[in-house]
Motif scaffolding. Structure first.
Motif, PDB file in Angstrom:
ATOM      1  N   ILE A 121       0.883  -1.113   0.058  1.00  0.00           N
ATOM      2  CA  ILE A 121       0.087   0.018   0.065  1.00  0.00           C
ATOM      3  C   ILE A 121       0.987   1.311  -0.007  1.00  0.00           C
ATOM      4  CG2 ILE A 121      -1.914  -1.080   1.095  1.00  0.00           C
ATOM      5  CD1 ILE A 121      -1.071   0.442   3.470  1.00  0.00           C
ATOM      6  N   ASN A 122       0.259   2.299  -0.271  1.00  0.00           N
ATOM      7  CA  ASN A 122       1.015   3.566  -0.737  1.00  0.00           C
ATOM      8  C   ASN A 122       0.063   4.681  -0.289  1.00  0.00           C
ATOM      9  OD1 ASN A 122       2.780   5.686  -1.363  1.00  0.00           O
ATOM     10  ND2 ASN A 122       2.021   5.780  -3.224  1.00  0.00           N
ATOM     11  N   LEU A 123       0.064   5.108   1.191  1.00  0.00           N
ATOM     12  CA  LEU A 123      -1.111   5.840   1.618  1.00  0.00           C
ATOM     13  C   LEU A 123      -0.319   7.280   0.916  1.00  0.00           C
ATOM     14  CD1 LEU A 123      -2.314   4.601   4.803  1.00  0.00           C
ATOM     15  CD2 LEU A 123      -3.401   4.629   2.534  1.00  0.00           C
ATOM     16  N   GLY A 124      -1.185   8.140   0.642  1.00  0.00           N
ATOM     17  CA  GLY A 124      -0.749   9.623   0.477  1.00  0.00           C
ATOM     18  C   GLY A 124      -0.554  10.498   1.581  1.00  0.00           C
ATOM     19  N   LEU A 125      -0.186  11.584   1.296  1.00  0.00           N
ATOM     20  CA  LEU A 125      -0.223  12.666   2.285  1.00  0.00           C
ATOM     21  C   LEU A 125      -1.292  13.869   2.082  1.00  0.00           C
ATOM     22  CD1 LEU A 125       3.786  13.161   2.379  1.00  0.00           C
ATOM     23  CD2 LEU A 125       2.477  11.895   3.999  1.00  0.00           C
ATOM     24  N   LEU A 126      -1.557  14.433   3.352  1.00  0.00           N
ATOM     25  CA  LEU A 126      -2.599  15.453   3.268  1.00  0.00           C
ATOM     26  C   LEU A 126      -1.743  16.878   2.720  1.00  0.00           C
ATOM     27  CD1 LEU A 126      -4.505  15.241   6.515  1.00  0.00           C
ATOM     28  CD2 LEU A 126      -5.176  14.277   4.144  1.00  0.00           C
ATOM     29  N   PRO A 127      -2.230  17.562   1.688  1.00  0.00           N
ATOM     30  CA  PRO A 127      -1.718  18.862   1.306  1.00  0.00           C
ATOM     31  C   PRO A 127      -1.309  19.760   2.654  1.00  0.00           C
ATOM     32  CG  PRO A 127      -4.023  18.823   0.783  1.00  0.00           C
ATOM     33  CD  PRO A 127      -3.880  17.396   1.409  1.00  0.00           C
ATOM     34  N   ARG A 128      -0.317  20.415   2.515  1.00  0.00           N
ATOM     35  CA  ARG A 128       0.094  21.493   3.403  1.00  0.00           C
ATOM     36  C   ARG A 128      -0.902  22.549   3.336  1.00  0.00           C
ATOM     37  NH1 ARG A 128       4.582  20.933   6.379  1.00  0.00           N
ATOM     38  NH2 ARG A 128       6.359  19.367   6.034  1.00  0.00           N
ATOM     39  N   ASP A 129      -1.398  22.989   4.509  1.00  0.00           N
ATOM     40  CA  ASP A 129      -2.076  24.347   4.659  1.00  0.00           C
ATOM     41  C   ASP A 129      -1.222  25.361   4.664  1.00  0.00           C
ATOM     42  OD1 ASP A 129      -1.461  24.058   7.198  1.00  0.00           O
ATOM     43  OD2 ASP A 129      -3.313  23.498   7.947  1.00  0.00           O
ATOM     44  N   GLU A 130      -1.860  26.767   4.680  1.00  0.00           N
ATOM     45  CA  GLU A 130      -1.170  27.882   4.604  1.00  0.00           C
ATOM     46  C   GLU A 130      -0.280  28.065   5.871  1.00  0.00           C
ATOM     47  OE1 GLU A 130      -3.279  31.226   3.498  1.00  0.00           O
ATOM     48  OE2 GLU A 130      -3.946  30.598   1.690  1.00  0.00           O
ATOM     49  N   LYS A 131      -1.010  27.659   7.121  1.00  0.00           N
ATOM     50  CA  LYS A 131      -0.638  27.689   8.418  1.00  0.00           C
ATOM     51  C   LYS A 131       0.797  26.685   8.591  1.00  0.00           C
ATOM     52  CE  LYS A 131      -1.853  27.043  13.258  1.00  0.00           C
ATOM     53  NZ  LYS A 131      -3.149  26.729  14.340  1.00  0.00           N
ATOM     54  N   SER A 132       0.874  25.673   8.098  1.00  0.00           N
ATOM     55  CA  SER A 132       2.070  24.985   8.348  1.00  0.00           C
ATOM     56  C   SER A 132       3.221  25.403   7.270  1.00  0.00           C
ATOM     57  CB  SER A 132       1.634  23.278   7.829  1.00  0.00           C
ATOM     58  OG  SER A 132       1.486  23.288   6.374  1.00  0.00           O
ATOM     59  N   ILE A 133       2.767  26.030   6.268  1.00  0.00           N
ATOM     60  CA  ILE A 133       3.774  26.626   5.146  1.00  0.00           C
ATOM     61  C   ILE A 133       4.524  28.065   5.965  1.00  0.00           C
ATOM     62  CG2 ILE A 133       4.430  27.528   3.170  1.00  0.00           C
ATOM     63  CD1 ILE A 133       2.394  25.304   2.025  1.00  0.00           C
ATOM     64  N   GLU A 134       3.551  28.802   6.649  1.00  0.00           N
ATOM     65  CA  GLU A 134       3.863  29.921   7.067  1.00  0.00           C
ATOM     66  C   GLU A 134       5.048  30.022   8.140  1.00  0.00           C
ATOM     67  OE1 GLU A 134       0.385  31.545   8.592  1.00  0.00           O
ATOM     68  OE2 GLU A 134      -0.445  32.307   6.557  1.00  0.00           O
ATOM     69  N   ARG A 135       5.295  28.720   8.856  1.00  0.00           N
ATOM     70  CA  ARG A 135       6.362  28.529   9.890  1.00  0.00           C
ATOM     71  C   ARG A 135       7.764  28.887   9.126  1.00  0.00           C
ATOM     72  NH1 ARG A 135       6.184  23.266  10.808  1.00  0.00           N
ATOM     73  NH2 ARG A 135       7.771  23.758  12.684  1.00  0.00           N
ATOM     74  N   TYR A 136       7.948  28.256   7.803  1.00  0.00           N
ATOM     75  CA  TYR A 136       8.927  28.452   7.162  1.00  0.00           C
ATOM     76  C   TYR A 136       9.241  29.685   6.604  1.00  0.00           C
ATOM     77  CZ  TYR A 136       9.047  23.206   7.501  1.00  0.00           C
ATOM     78  OH  TYR A 136       8.929  21.936   7.891  1.00  0.00           O
ATOM     79  N   THR A 137      10.304  30.414   7.178  1.00  0.00           N
ATOM     80  CA  THR A 137      10.692  31.756   6.506  1.00  0.00           C
ATOM     81  C   THR A 137      12.160  31.769   6.244  1.00  0.00           C
ATOM     82  OG1 THR A 137      11.202  32.488   8.999  1.00  0.00           O
ATOM     83  CG2 THR A 137       9.042  32.994   8.146  1.00  0.00           C
ATOM     84  N   ASN A 138      12.874  32.848   5.696  1.00  0.00           N
ATOM     85  CA  ASN A 138      14.123  32.973   5.425  1.00  0.00           C
ATOM     86  C   ASN A 138      14.949  34.402   5.684  1.00  0.00           C
ATOM     87  OD1 ASN A 138      16.459  32.563   4.314  1.00  0.00           O
ATOM     88  ND2 ASN A 138      15.673  32.389   2.061  1.00  0.00           N
ATOM     89  N   LEU A 180       1.495  16.569   4.763  1.00  0.00           N
ATOM     90  CA  LEU A 180       1.412  16.201   6.081  1.00  0.00           C
ATOM     91  C   LEU A 180       0.849  14.734   6.283  1.00  0.00           C
ATOM     92  CD1 LEU A 180      -0.632  19.715   7.248  1.00  0.00           C
ATOM     93  CD2 LEU A 180       1.829  19.087   7.384  1.00  0.00           C
ATOM     94  N   THR A 181       1.174  14.095   7.340  1.00  0.00           N
ATOM     95  CA  THR A 181       0.887  12.739   7.653  1.00  0.00           C
ATOM     96  C   THR A 181      -0.640  12.795   8.383  1.00  0.00           C
ATOM     97  OG1 THR A 181       3.123  12.175   8.246  1.00  0.00           O
ATOM     98  CG2 THR A 181       1.495  10.729   9.190  1.00  0.00           C
ATOM     99  N   PHE A 182      -1.270  11.869   7.901  1.00  0.00           N
ATOM    100  CA  PHE A 182      -2.767  11.774   8.324  1.00  0.00           C
ATOM    101  C   PHE A 182      -2.587  11.249   9.753  1.00  0.00           C
ATOM    102  CE2 PHE A 182      -7.166  10.021   8.624  1.00  0.00           C
ATOM    103  CZ  PHE A 182      -7.803  10.834   8.152  1.00  0.00           C
ATOM    104  N   PRO A 183      -3.447  12.105  10.696  1.00  0.00           N
ATOM    105  CA  PRO A 183      -3.435  11.836  12.183  1.00  0.00           C
ATOM    106  C   PRO A 183      -4.203  10.750  12.492  1.00  0.00           C
ATOM    107  CG  PRO A 183      -4.914  13.777  11.534  1.00  0.00           C
ATOM    108  CD  PRO A 183      -4.027  13.353  10.254  1.00  0.00           C
ATOM    109  N   THR A 184      -4.062  10.028  13.735  1.00  0.00           N
ATOM    110  CA  THR A 184      -4.762   9.099  14.296  1.00  0.00           C
ATOM    111  C   THR A 184      -6.054   9.530  14.855  1.00  0.00           C
ATOM    112  OG1 THR A 184      -3.263   8.878  16.071  1.00  0.00           O
ATOM    113  CG2 THR A 184      -3.054   7.327  14.199  1.00  0.00           C
ATOM    114  N   ILE A 185      -5.858  10.822  15.481  1.00  0.00           N
ATOM    115  CA  ILE A 185      -7.248  11.569  16.065  1.00  0.00           C
ATOM    116  C   ILE A 185      -7.523  12.795  15.438  1.00  0.00           C
ATOM    117  CG2 ILE A 185      -8.051  12.564  18.152  1.00  0.00           C
ATOM    118  CD1 ILE A 185      -5.633  11.102  19.732  1.00  0.00           C
ATOM    119  N   LEU A 186      -8.873  12.579  14.680  1.00  0.00           N
ATOM    120  CA  LEU A 186      -9.396  13.751  13.953  1.00  0.00           C
ATOM    121  C   LEU A 186     -10.301  14.877  14.912  1.00  0.00           C
ATOM    122  CD1 LEU A 186     -10.654  11.432  10.811  1.00  0.00           C
ATOM    123  CD2 LEU A 186      -8.170  12.307  11.446  1.00  0.00           C
TER     124      LEU A 186
END
Length: 616
Positions: A248-265, A351-357
């Motif tokens: 099996i090859n489970l996919g990832l959830l797309p990153r939301d803006e909040k998770s990307i905003e953490r990355y700056t330069n 993003l990895t799918f969480p076990t608690i939604l």
């Protein structure tokens, strides 16, 4: 005086008497219980009735039901469909047990993901009354919710001694058949609550294998706990199993803006945006050593830093110095402590799918969705929201062009979610929804609004949701259609259910097509029997001939009457046009002008590379 009997010494009886003296407990009614004797001698065999197994009343019958062929067919219903000629989606009305049997050939190992939300066995849910001797008759009775004697079918009451057994007998054959449809890298997600989650886990362990268990996911379905319980139940479960977890090859959830905003330069690093990450790790498990505990000197202030007590650096001294030279190690302005730069382009792009939604919407979310779609409140209760289904489909169908099957379709949330996702990421996912046309309660809002059964609600939801998704996305090429097929008895009066001998059965069936069935009904039954995809294009190339070209020359069906040798010209022309590797031809047996013409047609087609010629 004892008389000699002339027989030799009875050694067997003598040995038995000796055993009786030593092991009297192994004798029962004068005979030896050899299993007890072995135990007395220290040999213990595993008894079948003591071996760990999962069983219940009716299990063997449930297995028999799964293996009993269906005598039914699926009849097309264009008038209730949408975009019939182009859609790749299916909506099937009928008992899912029979439908799953009928799909075994056409969709064997073709489904990438299955999602089901079966009855939770709360004591109020309708339980399918399976009868392996005649499931089609059973289905027709269920549709009216009465049995063969006109008695109303009862719910599965908690007071029933077979409360859990009835539920398991319903689920076992359906899951067993569903597994056959999964691709080797396919997955199944099953929604369930506390009433049967323990039994469902054991059932799936048996059908899919314990090693293929993936995860038990918890969904927070309520924002706040109910106040009528000592402990408020606010969750349900999603059990996930793979056909083969090694593939099996489970996919990832797309990153939301909040998770990307953490990355700056902030320092204009040429490697792009980054986030400061801990440079140390827990030192347990033997990780603490001189090679991982050493001083790091901050070149800006000359201060020396060690990892905290019980922790160690992530890298040895040489690797750490290499990272410092490459400026992959930074130092905090406030404390001067070192940190590791983790770059956005080096982490998994999802993003990895969480076990608690906990942030995926609630049951009330679904109610709001449906209220807005139907502009009426309370049309369907307890549906899953698309906020849960969309993420599930994203990880279950990462390739974006596979098939998802939902054979407890309900209000058709799965279909809605598929169309929504396709509009967002240009996917080409396809759905197969199966639902029993269970009648709605006359007191319900759905009934008052004109929806007499659940299938009417599901089909209307797909129509409305599809148009809404298409309008909001502006994508005109989106597949928001669906072919409606309905379970019914065979179109052919005496067609043998032995599908392995298809050619013999077809040739033996003469003048036995039911009078109330049309050509299209027969077309789809032939597709099922041949195991062809039910969404294959069907072309009628000749306006004045009832000749159908299915799957670009793979199957040619002629349902004309009074046909002669001339018909072979059109059939051979189709084969040449598409240059199909294998071409099969089916005729209506009563359609031949006479026996001579029939023989000449078969010989002519054989001479032109068409070896498989049969009739119904």
């Amino acid at each position: 005086m004892t008389q000699l009997d002339g027989k030799s010494k009875d050694l067997v009886n003598e040995n038995i008497e000796k055993l009786k003296e030593i092991f009297p407990e192994v004798f029962s009614e004068g005979k030896i219980d050899f299993s007890k004797l072995e135990e007395e001698l220290g040999f213990f065999k595993e008894k079948s009735d003591e071996r760990y197994n999962f069983t219940w009343n009716g299990k063997s019958e449930a297995k028999k039901i799964a293996l009993t062929p269906s005598t039914g067919t699926l009849r097309p219903c264009k008038v209730e469909s949408k975009d019939w000629d182009t859609t790749q989606n299916l909506y099937i009305e009928g008992d899912n047990l029979e439908v799953l049997k009928l799909l075994q050939k056409s969709y064997h190992k073709k489904v990438k993901m299955i999602y089901i939300d079966p009855p939770y066995n709360t004591g109020k849910d309708f339980v399918y009354k399976d009868n392996f001797r005649d499931n089609i008759k059973n289905y027709l009775e269920i549709t009216g919710q009465v049995d063969s004697d006109g008695n109303k079918l009862s719910t599965n009451s908690e007071t029933s001694g077979r409360y859990h057994s009835d539920w398991l007998n319903m689920m076992y054959p359906r899951l067993k058949l569903a597994r056959n449809l999964l691709k080797d890298d396919g997955v199944i997600f099953i929604s369930i609550d506390d009433n049967e989650v323990a039994n469902l886990r054991k059932l799936c362990d048996e059908i899919f294998g314990e090693d293929n268990f993936v995860e038990s996911i918890i969904w927070k379905k309520r924002a706040t706990p109910p106040n009528d319980r000592n402990i408020g139940r606010i969750h349900e479960y999603l059990l996930c199993y793979g056909k083969n977890t090694e593939k099996i090859n489970l996919g990832l959830l797309p990153r939301d803006e909040k998770s990307i905003e953490r990355y700056t330069n902030p320092d204009n690093d040429i490697r792009g945006a980054w986030v400061a990450s801990d440079l140390s790790a827990n030192g347990k498990g033997g990780r603490l050593s001189q090679s991982t505990i050493y001083p790091i000197i901050n070149p800006h202030n000359g201060e020396t830093y060690y990892p905290s007590e019980g922790r160690c650096w992530l890298f040895n001294k040489d690797k750490m110095q290499e990272f410092i030279n490459e400026r992959r190690i930074g130092f905090r302005e406030s404390s001067g402590a070192p940190y590791l730069k983790r770059y956005l382009n080096e982490v998994r792009q999802g993003l990895t799918f969480p076990t608690i939604l906990t942030e995926f919407g609630f049951s009330s979310t679904s109610a709001t969705e449906l209220d807005k779609l139907f502009i009426t409140k309370g049309i369907f209760e307890y549906a899953k929201p698309t906020t849960v289904m969309c993420p599930l489909i994203q990880i279950g169908l990462p390739e974006k062009d596979e098939i998802i099957l939902d054979f407890y379709s309900g209000s058709a949330t799965t279909a809605h979610a598929v169309m929504k996702l396709n509009s967002e990421d240009d996917g080409n996912r396809k759905f197969i929804c199966v639902q029993l046309p269970e009648t709605t309660d006359e007191k319900s809002e759905a009934y008052k609004a004109g929806y007499k059964n659940i299938c009417e609600i599901g089909k209307e939801r797909i129509r409305r949701a599809g148009e809404k998704v298409k309008s909001e996305s502006g994508k005109t090429e989106l597949d928001i259609g669906f072919k409606v097929l309905k379970l019914d008895s065979s179109n052919i009066k005496s067609w043998d259910s032995d599908f392995e001998n298809l050619e013999t059965n077809l040739l033996d069936a003469v003048e036995n097509i039911k009078s109330d069935r049309n050509e299209e009904d027969l077309l789809y039954e032939i597709l099922l029997k041949y195991g062809l995809d039910l969404t294959l294009p069907i072309d009628k190339p000749f306006e004045n001939k009832n000749i159908y070209n299915i799957g670009f020359g793979a199957l040619i069906i002629c349902l004309d009457s009074n046909i002669s040798i001339d018909i072979t010209d059109e059939i051979i022309a189709i084969k040449k046009e598409y240059d199909s590797e294998t071409t099969r031809v089916v005729f209506k047996d009563s359609g031949f002008k006479n026996a001579t013409e029939k023989t000449n047609i078969i010989k002519t087609l054989n001479q032109n590379g068409i070896d498989e010629v049969v009739s119904v």
